[in-house]
Write a protein that holds these residues in place. Structure first.
Motif, short mmCIF file in Angstrom:
data_model
loop_
_atom_site.label_atom_id
_atom_site.label_comp_id
_atom_site.label_asym_id
_atom_site.label_seq_id
_atom_site.Cartn_x
_atom_site.Cartn_y
_atom_site.Cartn_z
N UNK A 123 46.65 28.12 54.78
CA UNK A 123 45.52 27.89 53.87
C UNK A 123 44.95 29.21 53.35
N UNK A 124 44.88 30.22 54.24
CA UNK A 124 44.34 31.52 53.80
C UNK A 124 45.27 32.17 52.78
N UNK A 125 46.57 32.01 52.99
CA UNK A 125 47.52 32.52 52.00
C UNK A 125 47.31 31.82 50.65
N UNK A 126 47.06 30.51 50.71
CA UNK A 126 46.81 29.75 49.47
C UNK A 126 45.53 30.24 48.79
N UNK A 127 44.51 30.62 49.60
CA UNK A 127 43.29 31.17 49.00
C UNK A 127 43.59 32.47 48.27
N UNK B 181 36.87 43.69 42.64
CA UNK B 181 36.32 43.01 43.82
C UNK B 181 37.20 41.80 44.21
N UNK B 182 37.78 41.15 43.21
CA UNK B 182 38.69 40.02 43.51
C UNK B 182 39.99 40.54 44.12
N UNK B 183 40.46 41.70 43.67
CA UNK B 183 41.64 42.30 44.31
C UNK B 183 41.37 42.58 45.79
N UNK B 184 40.16 43.10 46.08
CA UNK B 184 39.78 43.31 47.49
C UNK B 184 39.81 41.99 48.25
N UNK B 185 39.33 40.92 47.60
CA UNK B 185 39.28 39.61 48.26
C UNK B 185 40.69 39.08 48.55
N UNK B 186 41.63 39.37 47.66
CA UNK B 186 43.03 38.99 47.93
C UNK B 186 43.46 39.63 49.25
N UNK C 74 44.35 42.55 36.17
CA UNK C 74 45.46 43.20 36.86
C UNK C 74 45.40 42.89 38.34
N UNK C 75 46.52 42.39 38.87
CA UNK C 75 46.59 42.14 40.31
C UNK C 75 47.02 43.42 41.02
N UNK D 282 46.23 33.96 40.90
CA UNK D 282 46.45 33.18 39.68
C UNK D 282 45.25 33.27 38.73
N UNK D 283 44.04 33.28 39.31
CA UNK D 283 42.84 33.37 38.46
C UNK D 283 42.82 34.72 37.72
N UNK D 284 43.10 35.80 38.45
CA UNK D 284 43.10 37.13 37.81
C UNK D 284 44.12 37.17 36.68
#
Ligand code: FE2
Ligand code: FE2
Length: 170
Positions: free
Chosen positions: A50-54, A10-15, A68-69, A60-62
């Protein structure tokens, strides 16, 4: 790995969503350049950064969590607009959608009792308040002045007055 496979996915989707929003803001900045509104152009270039930084915060968190990114395909942004109101409305819709996506990630952290992700995501919850609030104010200003008065919006933005009462994001 300190996060579940489902949280990682789900975090990969958020990226992808954050990068997608970044591309959309570059496209909106290009529109404002086309129509001779450089302050709005620069405002959206800054939002795009800013969105790129998000997106990179999630990367980085993953990695820190031993996950796995996997960056998904990013849909092409809407390339053209017929008015500033149309462009800023789309930006506000993006912010509202991302807020729901962050809430869905928060829901997962709660149901999984994943306190690490919960702590990480809290920054995004606060950030979305500022982002939705400031984009909503920008839309109201654009609607108030109308297309012929957009130079007034430029002046207000250039004065450095914040669009939102919330503390600016990190
Ligand atoms: Fe974001
Ligand atoms: Fe945002």
């Amino acid at each position: 790995m300190l996060i579940s496979k489902a949280m990682n996915d789900q975090m990969n989707e958020q990226i992808g969503h954050e990068f997608g929003e970044s591309l959309q803001y570059v496209s909106i900045a290009a529109y404002f350049d086309d129509v001779g509104l450089p302050v709005l152009r620069d405002h959206f270039f800054k939002q795009a950064d800013e969105e790129r930084a998000h997106a990179m915060k999630f990367v980085r968190f993953i990695l820190d969590a031993g996950g796995n990114v996997r960056i998904p395909a990013i849909p092409a942004p809407k390339p053209t607009f017929t008015s500033a109101e149309e462009a800023v409305t789309l930006a506000l819709e993006w912010e509202q959608t991302v807020t729901k996506q962050i809430n869905a990630l928060m829901n997962r952290s709660g149901s999984e009792k994943d306190y690490l992700s919960h702590d990480f995501l809290e920054w995004f919850v606060r950030e979305q308040l500022e982002e939705v609030s400031s984009m909503d104010m920008l839309l109201k200003m654009v609607q108030r002045t109308g297309e012929s008065g957009l130079m007034l919006v430029e002046s207000a933005l250039a004065s450095g007055r914040g669009l939102s009462l919330g503390a600016p994001g990190e």
